[in-house]
Enzyme design. Structure first.
Site, PDB file in Angstrom:
ATOM      1  N   VAL A 104       0.856  -1.176   0.000  1.00 50.97           N
ATOM      2  CA  VAL A 104       0.000   0.000   0.000  1.00 50.97           C
ATOM      3  C   VAL A 104       0.896   1.231   0.000  1.00 50.97           C
ATOM      4  CG1 VAL A 104      -1.826   1.257   1.193  1.00 50.97           C
ATOM      5  CG2 VAL A 104      -1.759  -1.237   1.328  1.00 50.97           C
ATOM      6  N   CYS A 105       0.610   2.158  -0.901  1.00 48.82           N
ATOM      7  CA  CYS A 105       1.294   3.449  -0.936  1.00 48.82           C
ATOM      8  C   CYS A 105       2.810   3.265  -1.024  1.00 48.82           C
ATOM      9  CB  CYS A 105       0.874   4.278   0.282  1.00 48.82           C
ATOM     10  SG  CYS A 105       1.192   6.051   0.127  1.00 48.82           S
ATOM     11  N   ALA A 106       3.565   3.862  -0.078  1.00 46.85           N
ATOM     12  CA  ALA A 106       5.026   3.815  -0.119  1.00 46.85           C
ATOM     13  C   ALA A 106       5.582   2.445   0.232  1.00 46.85           C
ATOM     14  CB  ALA A 106       5.612   4.877   0.817  1.00 46.85           C
TER      15      ALA A 106
ATOM     16  N   THR B 179       2.348   3.370  -6.924  1.00 48.40           N
ATOM     17  CA  THR B 179       2.414   3.886  -5.568  1.00 48.40           C
ATOM     18  C   THR B 179       1.636   5.193  -5.573  1.00 48.40           C
ATOM     19  OG1 THR B 179       3.912   4.472  -3.733  1.00 48.40           O
ATOM     20  CG2 THR B 179       4.578   5.160  -5.944  1.00 48.40           C
TER      21      THR B 179
END
Length: 341
Positions: free
Chosen positions: A116-118, A136
């Site tokens: 998730v994300c970073a 991302t």
């Protein structure tokens, strides 16, 4: 503490390991955790473990301390799903030897690996994304592409699947990702119940843009490009050719195309298509307008043209997209196919 790090139902089922570490974004952890544990209430059997490298509590980015529900050495050998959240300062995460060792070891024994994300930076540092497509948070995408040139970064989608590895965009995209995984495991009906319980969309298709294409006009610095973009978004149903659009601005079509590419990275035609898709999304979700009428109002001309555009961008038809969007308001009136692998 009880709460985020507390034991969850489903022991003996599919083991989902969510990695937590200092300064992790809380919603990266809690969003997917809520999806998987809520799914257990409707017949799924997820054995969710929140694990930190040391087995101790961690301090999240918002200052809330959360507990780990299991120590790394006590995890079962078989892991169904590994989920790696992120922290804004991704360099600190990728420089954490204990974290990298934990993620690398778990990834080797997981059926599927997600971020998730970073969290994508952690997977990239571990070599898991080498040669793969990945995404991302849109703001971090250029950094991911620069730091890890062996990764094929796609900055726009909500999530990207490449084999057994799935990466997702900014924090709330973790909820979309988890819902898609639940649907993959247990079907659309169960996933729909989870989405309704959490009062969220069934799942934004992975190919959906992270942010409105219409917002891109605000970031263009060239006044002519901004005028062209504003004219397109004002009424995407109007038939427009690049020469007619350019003539209204007092420049040639070739010059407009060059400016458009410099400012937006796309051609005027691509921008028009993107605006029409976004307009169709809004129309499909807003009422009972037929698919054919939506196609006309959004500027596609025919439902078949719109269907091809939706298949290309989202991997689903307009009818399926509408059914997905409506799942938080009540049962869908038409079947919802699983997301394509």
């Amino acid at each position: 503490m009880g709460g985020v790090g507390a034991a969850t139902p489903g022991a003996g089922g599919r083991v989902v390991v969510i990695v937590a570490f200092d300064q992790v974004q809380l919603l990266d952890v809690s969003g997917p955790l809520e999806v998987f544990t809520t799914a257990n209430r409707y017949g799924a059997c997820y054995d969710v473990r929140v694990v930190s490298p040391t087995g101790t509590d961690v301090l999240t980015s918002c200052g809330l301390r959360i507990g780990a529900s299991a120590r790394p050495e006590r995890l079962p050998r078989g892991v169904d799903t590994l989920l790696v959240p992120g922290r804004r300062d991704w360099r600190c995460a990728t420089a954490d030897d204990a974290l990298m060792s934990l993620v690398s070891g778990l990834a080797e024994r997981a059926r599927r690996v997600t971020s998730v994300c970073a969290g994508a930076f952690v997977l990239a540092q571990a070599g898991i994304l080498d040669g793969r497509r990945a995404t991302t948070h849109w703001e971090l995408a250029p950094q991911l592409a620069t730091a890890f040139p062996q990764v094929r970064v796609e900055p726009d989608p909500v999530f990207v699947r490449d084999g057994h590895v799935v990466t997702s965009a900014g924090v709330t995209a973790g909820i979309d990702l988890a819902l898609a995984l639940v649907e993959e495991d247990h079907g659309a009906d169960l996933a729909r119940e989870v989405a309704r319980q959490l009062v969220v969309f069934m799942a934004r298709p992975g190919g959906q843009s992270q942010f409105s294409v219409r917002m891109s006009a605000q970031h263009s610095q060239h006044p002519l490009v901004r005028r062209a973009m504003d004219e397109i978004t004002a009424d995407p149903s109007l038939p427009r050719g690049i020469d007619a659009l350019a003539a209204g601005l007092g420049i040639s079509g070739r010059h407009l195309a060059r400016l458009f590419r410099q400012e937006t990275g796309m051609t005027p035609g691509q921008y028009i298509d993107a605006v029409r898709v976004e307009a169709a999304q809004a129309l499909l979700s807003s009422g009972t307008t037929s698919v054919e009428e939506v196609a006309q109002q959004a500027g596609f001309g025919s439902s078949e043209t719109m269907r091809r555009a939706f298949q290309h961008v989202f991997g689903v038809s307009p009818t399926v997209y509408r059914a997905r969007f409506r799942t938080t308001a009540g049962p869908a009136t038409s079947p919802v196919a699983s997301l394509p692998a």
